[in-house]
Structure formats: structure tokens, C-alpha cells
Write an enzyme that holds these catalytic residues in place. Structure first.
Site, PDB file in Angstrom:
ATOM      1  N   CYS A 148       0.802  -1.232   0.000  1.00  0.00           N
ATOM      2  CA  CYS A 148       0.000   0.000   0.000  1.00  0.00           C
ATOM      3  C   CYS A 148       0.835   1.282   0.000  1.00  0.00           C
ATOM      4  O   CYS A 148       0.291   2.379  -0.157  1.00  0.00           O
ATOM      5  CB  CYS A 148      -0.960   0.005   1.178  1.00  0.00           C
ATOM      6  SG  CYS A 148      -2.210  -1.287   1.072  1.00  0.00           S
ATOM      7  N   HIS A 176      -3.539   7.334   2.807  1.00  0.00           N
ATOM      8  CA  HIS A 176      -3.895   6.031   2.246  1.00  0.00           C
ATOM      9  C   HIS A 176      -5.256   5.609   2.800  1.00  0.00           C
ATOM     10  O   HIS A 176      -5.518   5.749   3.994  1.00  0.00           O
ATOM     11  CB  HIS A 176      -2.814   5.004   2.596  1.00  0.00           C
ATOM     12  CG  HIS A 176      -3.193   3.607   2.240  1.00  0.00           C
ATOM     13  ND1 HIS A 176      -3.587   3.257   0.975  1.00  0.00           N
ATOM     14  CD2 HIS A 176      -3.263   2.473   2.999  1.00  0.00           C
ATOM     15  CE1 HIS A 176      -3.876   1.956   0.961  1.00  0.00           C
ATOM     16  NE2 HIS A 176      -3.690   1.470   2.170  1.00  0.00           N
ATOM     17  N   ASN A 213     -10.253  -0.005  -0.134  1.00  0.00           N
ATOM     18  CA  ASN A 213      -8.791   0.096  -0.206  1.00  0.00           C
ATOM     19  C   ASN A 213      -8.321  -0.443  -1.561  1.00  0.00           C
ATOM     20  O   ASN A 213      -8.340  -1.642  -1.799  1.00  0.00           O
ATOM     21  CB  ASN A 213      -8.160  -0.701   0.940  1.00  0.00           C
ATOM     22  CG  ASN A 213      -6.642  -0.632   0.951  1.00  0.00           C
ATOM     23  OD1 ASN A 213      -6.024  -0.086   0.050  1.00  0.00           O
ATOM     24  ND2 ASN A 213      -6.033  -1.191   1.983  1.00  0.00           N
TER      25      ASN A 213
END
Length: 331
Positions: A116, A256, A286
Site C-alpha cells: 500500500c 492512504h 482500499n
């Protein structure tokens, strides 16, 4: 002589049409909309359903969107970096294929994998190439087809992830705008908490690994959450302190999009009001490497020249960090 900085000059994005809502997930696994929303902030996510389409399919579309908006030809691009945890296939670079498909005939290309944090690290890489003076136009694409590595009978992971792609163009800037500072970290302790067990060189694919569902994402949610909350908040506060930025100096936090509670904890640590925090986790979930560029894609019209933006991410590995960037244009 003025220092050359690396500024973002254009943004593009792509999300698939198919919407997987919490209501639909209720019919697939033992969960419910209220539980997912209160714990993650996610209402829906996009899933790529096109046949024989992988991460490159979305990356190409995000790049083409950017090129059209910037009004430049792909042949002007010097370097294409694809940040992804889900390349089309092992060995053959997804970035090389994307560059060829968009017509970036004068560019070299490679993939960057830091889970990520991939796009955040990619921003740093792109800025370094620009600042070196060797390259003028660097295309950074964050793209992931997370649905390809998710077990839709596992309620701990299938509620979180979605598919998507975002792209940014870095170019030289002489006005002091663009990337100002970065603080990037990693710690191999995280390997056991967020991973795919099989398909790599330690445990190659076999009939047994497929039967055991070892090609899907495994996440120890509690451990990852604990590390993410503290580390993402720490680096965001640190980069503000290091650049003498108060909460009033920061116009936007681009975090994020893993979990709304992690985002809130980071914003609170920085002392930022909710309206300064860019959020689209409710609509996309996500998307791993695509979260940060998709924020810019969604909120581009609100960003003003000179705005101070703090980017922050945390990912598997563990990998994490923060970047301080001055926005370079009015949309």
C-alpha cells in the site's frame, strides 16, 4: 541558480463500472452494512469484471485520461512507473506493457512493489529522476486489481479491498512547488502479518497451495491496524515538525485509504480539521497502490496552486511514510 523541484502537473484516473456494495456482501459472507461501515468507513468498492483484464487494463485507462487532460502526446514521456501489488503476471513488467500500449515509445518503464506504500515510494522515485535533470516527464501510475487476490468467502479481507487506478505526471518546476520533503520507512517484521503465502519463490504454486487457498491475501487485522495507526500518524506529524508546518499551514491531508479509523487517528495527531482530510474510502474501499492518486483524481478541482499537501501511507512489509508536496496548478 534556482533549485529544480518535481511537481505534479496532471492527474488521471479510472475505476471499474461494477459496484460491490456492503448490501451485496451481506449475501456473500456473514457480515452487515453497519458492521463494515463503523469499523472501516467503506460503503462500496469497484470490481473489474472485464474478461482477461488485469491491472494494466486500468493503468492504461488512467494514463490515457491524464494524457488527454494534459494535452500531450505519450511519446513525450521519459519514464513510466507502475506502482502495484498485483502485476498482470510475474517476470514480465506490467509497466513496460502499459508504456507500449499508451504509445510511450521513448520511455523506459518498470514496476514498483511496496504494497500500500507503492505509490508513495513511486512519488519519491519520480521526483529523484526529475531533480537529477536527466528526465523531464515521469508518469507514475498506481493500479491494483485486488479482487484477483481476495478470497470472497473470507470476511476479514473481502470487505476491505477494491480495484482501481490513478496516474500523475511529474515535471520540473522552477517556482519551488512540488515535492518538498519525504520520510520513508520499512520494517520486515510486518511480513508475517500481511502476505500471500504461495506463488513466490519460497512456496511455488502447486495443487496443494491452490487447495489450501494460499494464493489469497492473509491479514492479521489487529496487528496491522495497531502498527498502521501509530506509524502513519508518527511520520505525518514528523514531516510537519521537520518543515515547521503548523496545522494552519497544511491545506490537505491525502492519506492512504485503508480504514477510516486510521485516517482519523492520523488527522487528529496532525491537529487537522475533518474538512482538510481527503476521503473516498466510502466509495472505493482500499485500492492499495491506487488510493493516493485516486484522491487527487477525485479532489483535483479543490486543490489550489501553492496548497501544502501531506501524503501518508502504510502497507505490507511493513512499509510506510509521508511526503510533503506543494500543489503546482489550479485545475
Amino acid at each position: 541558480m534556482k533549485k529544480t523541484t518535481a511537481a505534479i502537473t496532471a492527474v488521471g484516473g479510472y475505476v471499474p463500472d461494477f459496484v460491490l456494495s456492503n448490501k451485496v456482501l451481506e449475501t456473500m459472507v456473514d457480515t452487515n452494512d453497519e458492521w463494515i461501515t463503523t469499523r472501516t468507513g467503506i460503503k462500496e468498492r469497484r470490481i473489474l469484471k472485464e474478461e482477461n483484464a488485469g491491472t494494466s487494463y486500468m493503468a492504461i485507462r488512467a494514463a490515457e485520461d491524464l494524457l488527454k487532460k494534459r494535452g500531450i502526446d505519450a511519446s513525450e514521456i521519459d519514464f513510466v512507473l507502475v506502482a502495484t501489488a498485483t502485476p498482470d503476471m510475474p517476470v514480465a513488467s506490467t509497466a513496460a506493457y502499459v508504456a507500449s500500449e499508451i504509445g510511450a515509445v521513448n520511455a523506459f518503464a518498470y514496476d514498483l512493489q511496496a504494497a500500500c506504500s507503492s505509490f508513495l515510494y513511486g512519488m519519491s522515485t519520480a521526483a529523484s529522476y526529475i531533480e537529477s535533470g536527466r528526465y523531464k516527464k515521469v508518469l507514475v501510475i498506481g493500479a491494483d486489481k485486488m479482487s484477483s487476490i481476495i478470497d470472497y468467502t473470507d470476511r476479514t479481507t473481502c470487505i476491505i479491498f477494491g480495484d482501481g487506478a490513478g496516474a500523475v505526471l511529474f515535471e520540473p518546476n522552477e517556482e519551488g512547488l512540488g515535492l518538498q520533503d519525504e520520510y520513508l520507512r520499512s520494517d520486515g517484521i510486518g511480513r508475517q502479518f500481511l502476505k500471500i503465502d504461495a506463488g513466490g519463490s519460497i512456496l511455488p504454486a502447486s495443487e496443494e497451495t491452490v487447495k489450501n487457498k494460499q494464493h489469497y491475501v492473509f491479514q492479521d487485522g489487529k496487528s496491522v491496524f495497531k502498527f498502521a495507526v501509530s506509524n502513519m500518524a508518527d511520520v505525518s506529524a514528523l514531516i510537519m515538525e521537520r518543515n515547521n508546518l503548523t496545522k494552519d499551514d497544511v491545506q490537505w491531508l491525502a492519506p492512504h485509504q485503508a480504514n477510516k479509523r486510521i485516517i482519523d487517528a492520523t488527522a487528529n495527531r496532525m491537529g487537522l480539521e475533518a474538512e482538510k482530510v481527503l476521503i473516498n474510502i466510502d466509495r472505493y474501499g482500499n485500492t492499495t497502490s491506487a488510493t493516493l492518486p485516486l484522491l487527487l483524481y477525485d479532489f483535483e478541482k479543490q486543490l489550489k496552486k501553492g496548497d501544502n499537501i501531506i501524503f501518508a501511507a502504510f502497507g505490507g512489509g511493513f512499509t510506510w511514510g509521508a511526503i510533503y508536496l506543494k500543489w503546482a496548478y489550479n485545475s
